[in-house]
Each structure stands twice: as structure tokens, then as C-alpha cells.
Design a protein around this motif. Sequence first.
Motif, PDB file in Angstrom:
ATOM      1  N   MET A 111       0.793  -1.223   0.000  1.00 35.23           N
ATOM      2  CA  MET A 111       0.000   0.000   0.000  1.00 35.23           C
ATOM      3  C   MET A 111       0.825   1.272   0.000  1.00 35.23           C
ATOM      4  SD  MET A 111      -1.277   0.236   3.984  1.00 35.23           S
ATOM      5  CE  MET A 111      -2.179   1.738   3.668  1.00 35.23           C
ATOM      6  N   SER A 112       2.176   1.148   0.055  1.00 32.19           N
ATOM      7  CA  SER A 112       2.984   2.331   0.285  1.00 32.19           C
ATOM      8  C   SER A 112       2.864   3.369  -0.809  1.00 32.19           C
ATOM      9  CB  SER A 112       4.452   1.944   0.473  1.00 32.19           C
ATOM     10  OG  SER A 112       4.943   1.318  -0.693  1.00 32.19           O
ATOM     11  N   GLY A 113       2.750   2.936  -2.086  1.00 32.94           N
ATOM     12  CA  GLY A 113       2.649   3.917  -3.162  1.00 32.94           C
ATOM     13  C   GLY A 113       1.391   4.757  -3.050  1.00 32.94           C
ATOM     14  N   THR A 114       0.251   4.101  -2.939  1.00 33.58           N
ATOM     15  CA  THR A 114      -1.011   4.822  -2.821  1.00 33.58           C
ATOM     16  C   THR A 114      -1.104   5.561  -1.498  1.00 33.58           C
ATOM     17  OG1 THR A 114      -2.096   3.199  -4.248  1.00 33.58           O
ATOM     18  CG2 THR A 114      -3.519   4.561  -2.879  1.00 33.58           C
ATOM     19  N   PHE A 115      -0.611   4.928  -0.414  1.00 30.11           N
ATOM     20  CA  PHE A 115      -0.687   5.565   0.894  1.00 30.11           C
ATOM     21  C   PHE A 115       0.161   6.830   0.929  1.00 30.11           C
ATOM     22  CE2 PHE A 115       0.931   6.123   5.228  1.00 30.11           C
ATOM     23  CZ  PHE A 115      -0.264   6.239   5.914  1.00 30.11           C
ATOM     24  N   ARG A 116       1.363   6.752   0.330  1.00 24.36           N
ATOM     25  CA  ARG A 116       2.217   7.932   0.290  1.00 24.36           C
ATOM     26  C   ARG A 116       1.514   9.082  -0.424  1.00 24.36           C
ATOM     27  NH1 ARG A 116       6.297   7.469  -4.141  1.00 24.36           N
ATOM     28  NH2 ARG A 116       4.371   8.049  -5.183  1.00 24.36           N
ATOM     29  N   ALA A 117       0.888   8.757  -1.575  1.00 24.58           N
ATOM     30  CA  ALA A 117       0.180   9.795  -2.325  1.00 24.58           C
ATOM     31  C   ALA A 117      -0.986  10.351  -1.510  1.00 24.58           C
ATOM     32  CB  ALA A 117      -0.323   9.221  -3.648  1.00 24.58           C
ATOM     33  N   ALA A 118      -1.692   9.473  -0.778  1.00 25.61           N
ATOM     34  CA  ALA A 118      -2.835   9.923   0.016  1.00 25.61           C
ATOM     35  C   ALA A 118      -2.397  10.841   1.149  1.00 25.61           C
ATOM     36  CB  ALA A 118      -3.576   8.706   0.568  1.00 25.61           C
ATOM     37  N   VAL A 119      -1.344  10.432   1.883  1.00 24.75           N
ATOM     38  CA  VAL A 119      -0.881  11.249   3.011  1.00 24.75           C
ATOM     39  C   VAL A 119      -0.330  12.576   2.527  1.00 24.75           C
ATOM     40  CG1 VAL A 119       0.835  11.390   4.847  1.00 24.75           C
ATOM     41  CG2 VAL A 119      -0.475   9.297   4.529  1.00 24.75           C
ATOM     42  N   PHE A 120       0.518  12.521   1.502  1.00 24.78           N
ATOM     43  CA  PHE A 120       1.083  13.763   0.978  1.00 24.78           C
ATOM     44  C   PHE A 120      -0.011  14.655   0.417  1.00 24.78           C
ATOM     45  CE2 PHE A 120       5.579  11.926   0.049  1.00 24.78           C
ATOM     46  CZ  PHE A 120       5.807  11.883   1.417  1.00 24.78           C
ATOM     47  N   GLY A 121      -0.974  14.055  -0.272  1.00 23.67           N
ATOM     48  CA  GLY A 121      -2.051  14.847  -0.844  1.00 23.67           C
ATOM     49  C   GLY A 121      -2.879  15.532   0.220  1.00 23.67           C
ATOM     50  N   ALA A 122      -3.274  14.778   1.255  1.00 24.48           N
ATOM     51  CA  ALA A 122      -4.074  15.372   2.326  1.00 24.48           C
ATOM     52  C   ALA A 122      -3.300  16.457   3.056  1.00 24.48           C
ATOM     53  CB  ALA A 122      -4.515  14.278   3.304  1.00 24.48           C
ATOM     54  N   ASN A 123      -2.040  16.176   3.369  1.00 27.15           N
ATOM     55  CA  ASN A 123      -1.244  17.151   4.100  1.00 27.15           C
ATOM     56  C   ASN A 123      -1.019  18.417   3.268  1.00 27.15           C
ATOM     57  OD1 ASN A 123       0.515  17.607   6.564  1.00 27.15           O
ATOM     58  ND2 ASN A 123       1.990  17.964   4.937  1.00 27.15           N
ATOM     59  N   ASP A 124      -0.711  18.246   1.976  1.00 32.83           N
ATOM     60  CA  ASP A 124      -0.514  19.413   1.120  1.00 32.83           C
ATOM     61  C   ASP A 124      -1.794  20.224   0.985  1.00 32.83           C
ATOM     62  OD1 ASP A 124       2.078  18.754   0.769  1.00 32.83           O
ATOM     63  OD2 ASP A 124       1.905  18.050  -1.284  1.00 32.83           O
ATOM     64  N   GLY A 125      -2.917  19.526   0.862  1.00 36.16           N
ATOM     65  CA  GLY A 125      -4.180  20.238   0.758  1.00 36.16           C
ATOM     66  C   GLY A 125      -4.488  21.034   2.004  1.00 36.16           C
ATOM     67  N   LEU A 126      -4.255  20.419   3.167  1.00 39.00           N
ATOM     68  CA  LEU A 126      -4.505  21.115   4.430  1.00 39.00           C
ATOM     69  C   LEU A 126      -3.620  22.351   4.573  1.00 39.00           C
ATOM     70  CD1 LEU A 126      -4.679  17.984   6.756  1.00 39.00           C
ATOM     71  CD2 LEU A 126      -6.548  19.612   6.413  1.00 39.00           C
ATOM     72  N   VAL A 127      -2.325  22.154   4.401  1.00 32.63           N
ATOM     73  CA  VAL A 127      -1.373  23.225   4.689  1.00 32.63           C
ATOM     74  C   VAL A 127      -1.432  24.321   3.629  1.00 32.63           C
ATOM     75  CG1 VAL A 127       1.069  23.780   4.986  1.00 32.63           C
ATOM     76  CG2 VAL A 127       0.136  21.677   5.964  1.00 32.63           C
ATOM     77  N   SER A 128      -1.396  23.910   2.348  1.00 31.69           N
ATOM     78  CA  SER A 128      -1.327  24.926   1.289  1.00 31.69           C
ATOM     79  C   SER A 128      -2.603  25.763   1.236  1.00 31.69           C
ATOM     80  CB  SER A 128      -1.064  24.264  -0.066  1.00 31.69           C
ATOM     81  OG  SER A 128      -2.151  23.434  -0.443  1.00 31.69           O
TER      82      SER A 128
END
Length: 365
Positions: free
Chosen positions: A138-155
Motif C-alpha cells: 500500500m505504500s505507493g497509494t498511501f504515500r500519495a494519500a498522506v502527501f495529498g491530504a497534508n498538502d491540501g490542508l497546509v497549502s
Amino acid sequence: MGAMTSSPPSRAQVRRWRQYLADERAEAAVYRDLAARRTGEEREILLALADAEKRHEQHWLDLLGPDVGRPVRGDVRTRTLGWLARRFGSVFVLALAQRAEARSEYDDDEDATAQMAADERIHEEVVRGLAARGRNRMSGTFRAAVFGANDGLVSNLALVLGIGASGASRQTVLLTGLAGLLAGALSMGAGEYVSVRSQRELLEASRPGPAARAALPHLDVDANELALVYRARGMAPDEAQSRADLVLASLADSTSSAFGVPGSDEAAPDVDEHETVGSAMGAAGASFCFFASGALIPVLPYLFGAEGLVAVAWASGLVGLALLGTGATVGLLSGASPGKRALRQLAIGFGAAAATYLLGLAFGA
């Protein structure tokens, strides 16, 4: 064995032993529940762990003897883990089980044997190995999900606060936030697709070509270039020649790989690397959806009519809770401390948002 004396155990000892007994029983049940959701080798490994916990259980039964009394409940963490194992059985549960094994108190308890303490250390590594399989899948999809959520929140929090601090109207802030959500989600999705697709293509380019297998039977045994293949992959000349000779000698075996022999570890990394990278579409979809969901959170107060410092406070509070959640999730999956990861995520996110807010105030002034 642990410290066993002729004198009867103290009340504190009996309470501690009963708790250990309850925890061992609960942990064995966790492994059985996880095994019920799996097949093949993973199931056998988990059942073997449950049997090991039974050995530990017997140790405490022997110490307690007639003082075993009525069964007590395992601690809250073990019971929670059992509840999750019965209902989910996911890699997150394995990660929690890994942390539970790491918290063993047997190293410092004179009534536990050194063998039991060693068992717990090995159990941690076994569970770590099982969890690693799920992490790779799951690391590929999970990495994209975590980075996506975090970037969306912060940016988007930074964007909304920066525009809001400049004195813009609620409608302007709302429109800016929604535009940032859509633009960022599309950019993240496209970027993840290109990134993962390119990485998979690079890995594919490193695999042996199909024509090489057909060429093997026709190589000159006395003067062949197969050894050069291995030297190009980093082997020493003598080792490369030995491997080439072994491959040529095994040509009659239909299970031989293009550049390896049965049991060689050369084909496996290709499969594992592709599995770890994940699919391009899966990563892109996860990145898009999670960025959009993260970026929506700081916009919600403005959608519901809030403005000014009230909207800033609500947006910051909601994003803070979300950052704590994503940080804790990463911590759980990686086997690290969820609390530390959550606070780290919160500090990074609020630091970026605060800097943008101060810039907005400066430009607004």
C-alpha cells in the motif's frame, strides 16, 4: 525460570502475574483473529505466534498456582487491539501489534524468564516483517494519500489565511480557497501520475530483456559474455564468472530465470519495487481525492458564512485536528510514536500557515 521462592507471593506479585496472564491470553487471541483473515504462510506465522503466547501464559499459570483466581481483563491497549483485529485485520492492526510487542515489560521483571523477554523481541521482528508486506503493498497509494491530504490542508490554509489577512472580503477568500482546491488537486493528481508512471518505466527498463533468455542456449560456453552482464550489475569478475557458469549449467532446468538460477534473489526486487511504487492511476486518484478533501477543510468556515478572526480560528482549529490525525496515522503505519508524528505534522503545518498569515497582514497593511 523467574525468581521462584518457597515463600508465598505477595499481593502485588499476584496482581501483576494475573495481569500478565490476561495480557498473554488477549495477545494470543489477537493473533488468532488476524490469522482468521489470512491464508497461506501469513496465517501459519500468526498461529505460531499465538502458540508462543500460550507458552508464556503457562508460565504465569505455573507461578500463580492456586492463586490464579477469576480471569481478569487485559489492559486497555490489548483489548482495543483485539477489537480492531476482529473487525479489520489490516496492516494498521499489525503495526499496532508491533508496538505492543515492543512495550514488553519482561526485560525488567524478575519473575519473567530471559527466554520470554527474548521471545517478545523476536515476536516484534516477526510482526514487523508481516506488517512490512502490507506496507509495501500500500505504500505507493498511501504515500500519495498522506502527501495529498497534508498538502491540501497546509497549502490551502496558508492561502486562505494569507488572503484573509490582507483584508479581502469573505467572498474573495472563499473563491480563492475553492480555486486553490481545484488547481492543487489537479496538479497533485497529474504530478503523482507522471512521477509513478516514470518510476515504473525506469524499473521496467532495468529488467532483463526477453530476447536474453532465448540467447542463453546458444552462448559459447568457453567464451561467453554472460559474465559481463553480472559485472555490469556490480559483481566482482570472479563472482560474475561463477554465476555465469552456474546459469549455463542449469539451462536444462526450465525454472531458470533469464539471468539467474532457481532461488536467486535477482527477480524478486523487480516485483517488490513495482509493488512498493504502486500503480500510477491509483496514486493519482488517491492524491487528487485526498488533496481535495484536505483543501476543503480550511474553506468550510467561509462556506458557512464565517469571516474575519472567527473564520481564521475555525479554519485553524479544523486543520489542526486533521494534521494531528494524518500525523498519527503515519506514525501508526510506520511503527513509530503516533503522538510525536502528530505533533511534528501540526508544527510544520501551522508554521507554514503562520508565515503566510503574517505576510498577508504585512501586504494588507
